[in-house]
Scaffold this active site. Structure first.
Site, PDB file in Angstrom:
ATOM      1  N   LYS A 281       0.829  -1.213   0.000  1.00  0.00           N
ATOM      2  CA  LYS A 281       0.000   0.000   0.000  1.00  0.00           C
ATOM      3  C   LYS A 281       0.862   1.260   0.000  1.00  0.00           C
ATOM      4  O   LYS A 281       0.610   2.188  -0.766  1.00  0.00           O
ATOM      5  CB  LYS A 281      -0.939  -0.027   1.206  1.00  0.00           C
ATOM      6  CG  LYS A 281      -1.786   1.211   1.379  1.00  0.00           C
ATOM      7  CD  LYS A 281      -2.939   0.969   2.333  1.00  0.00           C
ATOM      8  CE  LYS A 281      -2.514   0.328   3.621  1.00  0.00           C
ATOM      9  NZ  LYS A 281      -1.589   1.186   4.434  1.00  0.00           N
TER      10      LYS A 281
ATOM     11  N   THR B  40       4.039   1.484  -0.850  1.00  0.00           N
ATOM     12  CA  THR B  40       4.786   1.479  -2.108  1.00  0.00           C
ATOM     13  C   THR B  40       3.932   2.041  -3.239  1.00  0.00           C
ATOM     14  O   THR B  40       4.394   2.866  -4.043  1.00  0.00           O
ATOM     15  CB  THR B  40       5.242   0.048  -2.451  1.00  0.00           C
ATOM     16  OG1 THR B  40       6.063  -0.453  -1.393  1.00  0.00           O
ATOM     17  CG2 THR B  40       6.031   0.018  -3.757  1.00  0.00           C
TER      18      THR B  40
ATOM     19  N   ARG C 180       2.284   8.425   7.021  1.00  0.00           N
ATOM     20  CA  ARG C 180       2.574   8.247   8.437  1.00  0.00           C
ATOM     21  C   ARG C 180       4.051   7.952   8.668  1.00  0.00           C
ATOM     22  O   ARG C 180       4.753   7.482   7.779  1.00  0.00           O
ATOM     23  CB  ARG C 180       1.739   7.107   9.006  1.00  0.00           C
ATOM     24  CG  ARG C 180       0.244   7.372   9.032  1.00  0.00           C
ATOM     25  CD  ARG C 180      -0.523   6.122   9.405  1.00  0.00           C
ATOM     26  NE  ARG C 180      -0.286   5.041   8.460  1.00  0.00           N
ATOM     27  CZ  ARG C 180      -0.501   3.751   8.714  1.00  0.00           C
ATOM     28  NH1 ARG C 180      -0.943   3.379   9.882  1.00  0.00           N
ATOM     29  NH2 ARG C 180      -0.283   2.841   7.802  1.00  0.00           N
TER      30      ARG C 180
ATOM     31  N   LYS D 170       7.904  -6.771  10.398  1.00  0.00           N
ATOM     32  CA  LYS D 170       7.948  -6.453   8.978  1.00  0.00           C
ATOM     33  C   LYS D 170       9.049  -5.501   8.548  1.00  0.00           C
ATOM     34  O   LYS D 170       9.117  -5.112   7.382  1.00  0.00           O
ATOM     35  CB  LYS D 170       6.599  -5.884   8.530  1.00  0.00           C
ATOM     36  CG  LYS D 170       6.277  -4.495   9.068  1.00  0.00           C
ATOM     37  CD  LYS D 170       5.006  -3.962   8.422  1.00  0.00           C
ATOM     38  CE  LYS D 170       4.760  -2.515   8.804  1.00  0.00           C
ATOM     39  NZ  LYS D 170       3.622  -1.932   8.096  1.00  0.00           N
TER      40      LYS D 170
ATOM     41  N   ALA E 161      -3.745   1.323  12.496  1.00  0.00           N
ATOM     42  CA  ALA E 161      -5.175   1.288  12.179  1.00  0.00           C
ATOM     43  C   ALA E 161      -5.902   0.143  12.862  1.00  0.00           C
ATOM     44  O   ALA E 161      -7.121   0.165  12.961  1.00  0.00           O
ATOM     45  CB  ALA E 161      -5.384   1.200  10.672  1.00  0.00           C
TER      46      ALA E 161
ATOM     47  N   PHE F 260      -3.603  -0.463   7.088  1.00  0.00           N
ATOM     48  CA  PHE F 260      -4.179  -1.794   6.885  1.00  0.00           C
ATOM     49  C   PHE F 260      -5.303  -1.796   5.848  1.00  0.00           C
ATOM     50  O   PHE F 260      -5.301  -0.983   4.924  1.00  0.00           O
ATOM     51  CB  PHE F 260      -4.624  -2.389   8.223  1.00  0.00           C
ATOM     52  CG  PHE F 260      -3.487  -2.755   9.133  1.00  0.00           C
ATOM     53  CD1 PHE F 260      -2.441  -3.539   8.680  1.00  0.00           C
ATOM     54  CD2 PHE F 260      -3.442  -2.300  10.435  1.00  0.00           C
ATOM     55  CE1 PHE F 260      -1.370  -3.876   9.505  1.00  0.00           C
ATOM     56  CE2 PHE F 260      -2.378  -2.632  11.273  1.00  0.00           C
ATOM     57  CZ  PHE F 260      -1.358  -3.419  10.802  1.00  0.00           C
TER      58      PHE F 260
ATOM     59  N   PHE G 250       3.238  -8.441  -9.523  1.00  0.00           N
ATOM     60  CA  PHE G 250       4.435  -9.233  -9.253  1.00  0.00           C
ATOM     61  C   PHE G 250       4.772 -10.058 -10.501  1.00  0.00           C
ATOM     62  O   PHE G 250       3.892 -10.321 -11.332  1.00  0.00           O
ATOM     63  CB  PHE G 250       4.212 -10.157  -8.047  1.00  0.00           C
ATOM     64  CG  PHE G 250       4.205  -9.433  -6.726  1.00  0.00           C
ATOM     65  CD1 PHE G 250       5.303  -9.478  -5.893  1.00  0.00           C
ATOM     66  CD2 PHE G 250       3.093  -8.690  -6.335  1.00  0.00           C
ATOM     67  CE1 PHE G 250       5.300  -8.806  -4.667  1.00  0.00           C
ATOM     68  CE2 PHE G 250       3.080  -8.021  -5.124  1.00  0.00           C
ATOM     69  CZ  PHE G 250       4.187  -8.075  -4.290  1.00  0.00           C
TER      70      PHE G 250
ATOM     71  N   TRP H  37       7.151  -0.725  -8.065  1.00  0.00           N
ATOM     72  CA  TRP H  37       8.264  -1.338  -7.333  1.00  0.00           C
ATOM     73  C   TRP H  37       9.462  -1.523  -8.254  1.00  0.00           C
ATOM     74  O   TRP H  37      10.592  -1.221  -7.887  1.00  0.00           O
ATOM     75  CB  TRP H  37       7.839  -2.694  -6.753  1.00  0.00           C
ATOM     76  CG  TRP H  37       8.863  -3.268  -5.811  1.00  0.00           C
ATOM     77  CD1 TRP H  37       8.900  -3.133  -4.462  1.00  0.00           C
ATOM     78  CD2 TRP H  37      10.014  -4.061  -6.163  1.00  0.00           C
ATOM     79  NE1 TRP H  37      10.001  -3.783  -3.941  1.00  0.00           N
ATOM     80  CE2 TRP H  37      10.694  -4.355  -4.963  1.00  0.00           C
ATOM     81  CE3 TRP H  37      10.533  -4.539  -7.367  1.00  0.00           C
ATOM     82  CZ2 TRP H  37      11.870  -5.116  -4.943  1.00  0.00           C
ATOM     83  CZ3 TRP H  37      11.706  -5.291  -7.345  1.00  0.00           C
ATOM     84  CH2 TRP H  37      12.363  -5.580  -6.145  1.00  0.00           C
TER      85      TRP H  37
END
Length: 552
Positions: free
Chosen positions: A66, A68, A89, A100, A268, A296, A377, A405
């Site tokens: 999200k 990214t 944020r 993570k 969140a 999230f 991907f 990405w």
């Protein structure tokens, strides 16, 4: 293949003064924190840019990208010649060293300097921790020094906080060691991202509003069962002094030189999950287009963005980007984490309901213009992408792949064009419940309209808390539901789009300063714990060069 930190370190960043200039900021409008960071003076001009919210399907351990996508979308708009600014944020050290790693995007779509942002940045989260614990120190000192306010030590509801995952601090006892060391009582810690001070920083309009909100924090109840506030303790201004620099948004840049205001970092799943109102409004005053995100999945982040942040700040996002991945949809359809990258039409068709559930909420409940971004991907096939696109079209949502990405802004210009077209439709977002509903009705509205629950079950403790909140005149506040991020329900194992379930409310906590009620559901904790192998154990720093590895 290079890691994110290696990619970030390979890019030559622009001096932050150059980034500030892109937003029309002059020398007196910002204060540099080194060469690549700055604090920006808040502003809320009459000139307003258009706001885009980026949200996502329910997260999985695979990662949906999200942040990214948010960064890539901003870079894509910049490539189209638009004056754009991100409003994101700040990362918490809890997840950075926990499950993570960093939270500054990935690949060619990152904000930088990523090491600084992911670690101590400009000290905002430490200031929030300090202000929170200053209030705790004043509170316990007041009880020790004669307790003029008649605070009942068994009814102190204010907790200390720490910006780290530490389950051993969830429940503690303070004041041990004899009478010289305070009055013994039960205590505990929340993670800084879930503290009320974090929420207050993110929802305050200015310093005066910050002081008022700090003053309204309910820290305890007296022996007469009356609320005792931070204002009663007389320490609201002291806490505001600690936060005065943290109140200013932080300016950084993407790897492609797009401006980004990074400020505030509530989770969140246990808080309201949005960056600060001050940063968002400052960005809207400086740029024609602002890309922001909510934490999230849309059931948590977007719901709170609309029902809390937009309600309080009067914001109106005219387009919403809903991030999804093929492999996450397969996972929601029953494929294991290891099998999600493999061809599995059955799992994809079963898991698409999660995406449809969020589209339905965003369009039907909130009235938003939705663009689905498929974060692509290399394992995704054309057939899988086309299937998702066709389903989205039937559900009334635009759809576009995003390859930021691997390609940065160049990989998201098509998505940017779709979002710009959605913005032209305009419109006014709606809320999932009205202000005049009582606490139980608001919870039921979110549970049934957004989550898909059949009913809500309240524990005796929750009902007692609701009665107490109404008694002190705070029953009209918005609600902030704390639950698992992995499911629409409060059961992390219920994937896809569960319906007809019961939402279990364990407690309702008053956040008088933030101006909302935290509704604790299921087994959610306000202080997370570390996993068996925390990400911190995979990190190293070279004692000669200072190079960090394993951060992300």
């Amino acid at each position: 293949m290079k890691t994110d930190i290696e990619i970030a370190n390979s890019v030559k960043l622009q001096p932050i003064a150059n980034i500030a200039q892109k937003l029309g900021l002059k020398e007196g409008d910002f204060e540099q924190y080194g060469r690549y960071k700055a604090k920006v003076n808040p502003r809320d001009d009459k000139k307003k840019g258009k706001l885009v919210l980026v949200t996502a399907i329910n997260p999985t351990a695979l990662g949906e990208g999200k942040t990214t996508t948010s960064i890539g979308l901003a870079d894509g708009m910049a490539k189209l010649g638009k004056k754009v600014c991100l409003a994101l944020r700040e990362p918490s050290l809890g997840p950075v060293f926990g499950v993570k790693g960093g939270a500054t995007g990935g690949g060619m779509a990152q904000i930088a300097p990523m090491e600084d942002i992911n670690l101590h940045f400009t000290g905002d989260l430490h200031a929030i921790t300090c202000a929170n614990n200053l209030i705790s120190a004043i509170l316990d000192n007041h009880i020790y020094q004669g307790n003029k306010l008649g605070i009942n030590p068994t009814k102190v509801i204010w907790k200390r906080c720490l910006d780290m995952n530490d389950r051993a601090l969830r429940y503690t006892v303070c004041g041990l060691g004899g009478s010289a060391n305070g009055v013994p009582r039960q205590d505990g810690f929340n993670i800084t991202a879930a503290s009320e001070v974090m929420a207050i920083l993110c929802l305050s309009k200015d310093l005066d509003d910050l002081k008022k909100r700090l003053s309204n924090i309910v820290v305890a109840y007296s022996y007469e069962d009356k609320p005792v506030t931070c204002g009663d303790l007389g320490c609201a201004d002291a806490a505001a002094i600690v936060l005065k620099d943290a109140l200013r948004p932080n300016l950084v840049q993407t790897l492609e030189g797009t401006p980004a205001l990074v400020h505030g970092g509530p989770f969140a799943n246990i808080a309201h999950g949005c960056n600060s109102i001050i940063a968002t409004k400052t960005a809207l005053s400086l740029a024609d287009y602002v890309i922001t995100e909510a934490g999230f999945g849309a059931d948590l982040g977007a719901q709170k963005f609309f029902d809390i942040k937009c309600r309080i700040a009067g914001l109106n996002p005219e387009a919403v980007v809903l991030v999804a991945t093929v492999r996450a949809l397969k996972y929601n359809g029953g494929a294991s984490k290891e099998e999600a990258a493999k061809a599995n039409d059955d799992a994809l068709q079963k898991g698409i309901c999660n995406l449809l559930g969020h589209i339905d909420n965003l369009r039907g409940v909130y009235g938003a213009n939705v663009v689905v971004a498929i974060n692509k991907f290399i394992t995704d096939t054309d057939d899988e992408i086309n299937y998702i696109a066709n389903v989205c079209k039937q559900a009334g949502a635009e759809c576009e792949i995003c390859e930021c990405w691997a390609k940065g802004g160049e990989g998201s210009t098509a998505l940017a064009e779709k979002v710009l077209a959605a913005l032209e439709k305009g419109g006014k977002i709606r809320f999932s419940y009205s202000d005049d509903m009582d606490i139980i009705q608001k919870i039921q509205a979110v549970a049934t309209r957004v989550y898909g629950a059949k009913e809500v079950e309240f524990s005796p403790k929750a009902l007692s808390s609701i009665t107490q909140i109404k008694k002190v005149g705070k029953g009209d506040l918005p609600i902030c539901i704390a639950k698992t991020q992995y499911s629409f329900s409060d059961d992390a194992k219920k994937l896809g789009r569960p319906v007809g379930f019961t939402l279990h409310v364990q407690d309702v906590e008053l956040r008088g300063g933030a101006g909302f009620l935290v509704v604790v559901c299921g087994n959610i904790m306000l202080m997370p714990g570390l996993g068996k192998v925390p990400n911190a154990l995979n990190m190293t720093i070279d004692s000669v060069t200072g190079e960090i590895k394993g951060l992300f």
